[in-house]
Design a protein around this motif. Structure first.
Motif, short mmCIF file in Angstrom:
data_model
loop_
_atom_site.label_atom_id
_atom_site.label_comp_id
_atom_site.label_asym_id
_atom_site.label_seq_id
_atom_site.Cartn_x
_atom_site.Cartn_y
_atom_site.Cartn_z
N GLY A 112 0.81 -1.22 0.00
CA GLY A 112 0.00 0.00 0.00
C GLY A 112 0.84 1.27 0.00
O GLY A 112 0.47 2.27 -0.63
N ARG A 113 1.99 1.24 0.66
CA ARG A 113 2.81 2.45 0.72
C ARG A 113 3.39 2.81 -0.65
O ARG A 113 3.61 3.99 -0.94
CB ARG A 113 3.93 2.25 1.75
CG ARG A 113 3.38 2.25 3.15
CD ARG A 113 4.42 2.16 4.22
NE ARG A 113 3.78 2.22 5.54
CZ ARG A 113 4.42 2.17 6.68
NH1 ARG A 113 5.73 2.04 6.69
NH2 ARG A 113 3.77 2.25 7.82
N ASN A 114 3.65 1.84 -1.47
CA ASN A 114 4.12 2.14 -2.83
C ASN A 114 3.03 2.85 -3.64
O ASN A 114 3.32 3.76 -4.42
CB ASN A 114 4.55 0.85 -3.53
CG ASN A 114 5.89 0.35 -3.02
OD1 ASN A 114 6.83 1.13 -2.87
ND2 ASN A 114 5.98 -0.93 -2.75
N TYR A 115 1.78 2.47 -3.45
CA TYR A 115 0.69 3.15 -4.15
C TYR A 115 0.54 4.59 -3.64
O TYR A 115 0.22 5.50 -4.42
CB TYR A 115 -0.62 2.39 -3.97
CG TYR A 115 -0.59 1.01 -4.56
CD1 TYR A 115 -0.03 0.78 -5.82
CD2 TYR A 115 -1.11 -0.08 -3.88
CE1 TYR A 115 0.01 -0.49 -6.36
CE2 TYR A 115 -1.07 -1.35 -4.41
CZ TYR A 115 -0.51 -1.55 -5.65
OH TYR A 115 -0.47 -2.81 -6.20
N LEU A 116 0.76 4.79 -2.35
CA LEU A 116 0.71 6.16 -1.82
C LEU A 116 1.82 7.02 -2.40
O LEU A 116 1.62 8.21 -2.67
CB LEU A 116 0.81 6.12 -0.29
CG LEU A 116 -0.41 5.56 0.44
CD1 LEU A 116 -0.13 5.43 1.92
CD2 LEU A 116 -1.63 6.44 0.21
N VAL A 117 2.99 6.43 -2.61
CA VAL A 117 4.09 7.16 -3.24
C VAL A 117 3.72 7.56 -4.66
O VAL A 117 3.98 8.70 -5.10
CB VAL A 117 5.37 6.30 -3.23
CG1 VAL A 117 6.45 6.91 -4.11
CG2 VAL A 117 5.89 6.15 -1.81
N ILE A 118 3.10 6.66 -5.40
CA ILE A 118 2.63 6.99 -6.76
C ILE A 118 1.65 8.16 -6.71
O ILE A 118 1.73 9.09 -7.52
CB ILE A 118 1.97 5.75 -7.40
CG1 ILE A 118 3.02 4.67 -7.67
CG2 ILE A 118 1.25 6.13 -8.70
CD1 ILE A 118 2.44 3.38 -8.24
N PHE A 119 0.75 8.13 -5.75
CA PHE A 119 -0.25 9.19 -5.62
C PHE A 119 0.40 10.55 -5.34
O PHE A 119 0.06 11.55 -5.98
CB PHE A 119 -1.22 8.82 -4.49
CG PHE A 119 -2.11 9.94 -4.06
CD1 PHE A 119 -3.16 10.37 -4.87
CD2 PHE A 119 -1.91 10.58 -2.84
CE1 PHE A 119 -3.98 11.41 -4.47
CE2 PHE A 119 -2.73 11.62 -2.44
CZ PHE A 119 -3.76 12.03 -3.26
N VAL A 120 1.35 10.59 -4.41
CA VAL A 120 2.01 11.86 -4.06
C VAL A 120 2.81 12.38 -5.25
O VAL A 120 2.76 13.59 -5.56
CB VAL A 120 2.91 11.67 -2.82
CG1 VAL A 120 3.72 12.93 -2.57
CG2 VAL A 120 2.08 11.33 -1.60
N SER A 121 3.53 11.53 -5.94
CA SER A 121 4.33 11.97 -7.10
C SER A 121 3.43 12.48 -8.21
O SER A 121 3.72 13.51 -8.84
CB SER A 121 5.17 10.80 -7.60
OG SER A 121 6.11 10.42 -6.64
N PHE A 122 2.35 11.78 -8.47
CA PHE A 122 1.41 12.19 -9.51
C PHE A 122 0.83 13.57 -9.18
O PHE A 122 0.79 14.48 -10.02
CB PHE A 122 0.29 11.16 -9.62
CG PHE A 122 -0.72 11.46 -10.69
CD1 PHE A 122 -0.57 10.98 -11.98
CD2 PHE A 122 -1.85 12.23 -10.41
CE1 PHE A 122 -1.49 11.25 -12.97
CE2 PHE A 122 -2.79 12.52 -11.38
CZ PHE A 122 -2.61 12.02 -12.67
N LEU A 123 0.40 13.74 -7.95
CA LEU A 123 -0.23 15.00 -7.52
C LEU A 123 0.77 16.16 -7.59
O LEU A 123 0.44 17.26 -8.06
CB LEU A 123 -0.75 14.85 -6.09
CG LEU A 123 -1.76 15.89 -5.60
CD1 LEU A 123 -3.04 15.79 -6.40
CD2 LEU A 123 -2.04 15.68 -4.11
N SER A 124 2.00 15.93 -7.17
CA SER A 124 3.02 16.98 -7.15
C SER A 124 3.37 17.42 -8.57
O SER A 124 3.46 18.62 -8.87
CB SER A 124 4.27 16.48 -6.43
OG SER A 124 3.97 16.09 -5.12
N THR A 125 3.60 16.46 -9.45
CA THR A 125 3.96 16.80 -10.83
C THR A 125 2.81 17.51 -11.54
O THR A 125 3.03 18.47 -12.31
CB THR A 125 4.35 15.53 -11.59
OG1 THR A 125 5.38 14.86 -10.88
CG2 THR A 125 4.86 15.86 -12.99
N LEU A 126 1.60 17.06 -11.30
CA LEU A 126 0.43 17.69 -11.92
C LEU A 126 0.32 19.15 -11.48
O LEU A 126 0.10 20.05 -12.32
CB LEU A 126 -0.83 16.92 -11.53
CG LEU A 126 -2.14 17.47 -12.10
CD1 LEU A 126 -2.14 17.34 -13.63
CD2 LEU A 126 -3.34 16.72 -11.52
#
Length: 300
Positions: A112-126
């Protein structure tokens, strides 16, 4: 370099920092320093890269690149399997094993923590590409807070009251309060138990908690955490000194018997209170959904 270079670098950095923030080595001794941490940081960097690259791919209408996220999901499921298999192998050599329920909980958390990392990176870049770097910083903070919120589960003290009770014998029977633990025949073992043993009574706060702490995996997690944090007075081949948790069938209380090397009641109580409530052990028999014409909702 192009217009995506800095947003991508920022998104990867935000994701890796999030993974570092969520990666903690504590009394549970996992992940161990240094190699275990290296594996999880490397996986976090991969997850951050996937989440970041997805944003430029969408803006360039390269929707085929999004399929890599599905591929990543399958890879992270393999990571979960790897963690499960590794911990199951290691568990055979523990004096007080974690148990399969606890291991499954750890494996789920790491996936689950890897999916949270994907979410944070996606949100930051967007946010970086749509607005500016300050908006990206704000998005990273919001994402980090959301990740922390999702990863902070409940503790045993949220569902049960913990009370110290000195163990005692009635004949050869070992008891914690009025809960029978086991039979000890050898007088030498009884003396050791009376000298080093501690007992705790876990009283559930409601019917849902009563069912949750009755779970054998949850009880084993309690015994493992206390034995890891305070040590254990036993060696292999001494079944009389095995910590146990038994349930009172009448009222749902659980009696915990442990033999810590550090004889500190308050520390032992604090460790038990902070044992995580395992997702696989949570049961809510008193909660049901009701729906009728003109209304709907939950009750408990």
């Amino acid at each position: 370099m192009n217009e995506y270079t800095f947003p991508i670098l920022y998104g990867v950095a935000a994701g890796v920092l999030t993974r570092l923030y969520l990666l903690r080595t504590d009394y549970r001794q996992y992940p161990t320093y240094l190699h275990g941490r290296t594996i999880h940081i490397a996986l976090g960097a991969i997850a951050a890269g996937l989440g970041t690259v997805a944003v430029p791919a969408i803006m360039e209408k390269e929707f085929a690149a999004i399929t890599f996220l599905a591929l990543a999901a399958s890879q992270f499921r393999d990571v979960r399997n790897m963690e499960r298999n590794t911990l199951n192998e290691l568990d055979q050599y523990e004096l007080v094993p974690r148990g399969k329920t606890y291991i499954e909980g750890i494996a789920i958390v790491f996936e689950g923590r890897n999916y949270l990392v994907i979410f944070v990176s996606f949100l930051s870049t967007l946010a970086y590409l749509v607005w500016n770097v300050w908006a990206a910083v704000l998005a990273s903070i919001i994402g980090l807070m959301a990740a922390r919120r999702f990863m902070s589960g409940s503790r045993l003290k949220d569902i049960a009251d913990v009370q110290y009770v000195k163990p005692h014998f009635e004949g050869a029977g070992l008891y914690v309060d009025n809960i029978y633990i086991m039979n000890i025949g050898l007088p030498a073992r009884r003396e050791e138990i009376l000298r080093y043993g501690m007992g705790f009574i876990l009283t559930p706060k409601n019917f849902n908690a009563r069912t949750t702490i009755a779970n054998l995996g949850q009880r084993q997690a309690i015994l493992h955490d206390v034995s890891t944090a305070l040590g254990i007075y036993r060696d292999s081949g001494t079944p009389a000194l095995v910590p146990l948790a038994k349930r009172d069938l009448n009222d749902g209380r659980v009696g915990v018997f442990i033999l810590p090397q550090v004889e500190d009641v308050e520390k032992a109580k604090a460790v038990i209170e902070n044992v995580p409530v395992l997702e696989s052990a949570i049961r809510m028999p008193a909660k049901r959904r009701w729906k009728r014409r003109g209304g709907g909702g939950d009750d408990a």
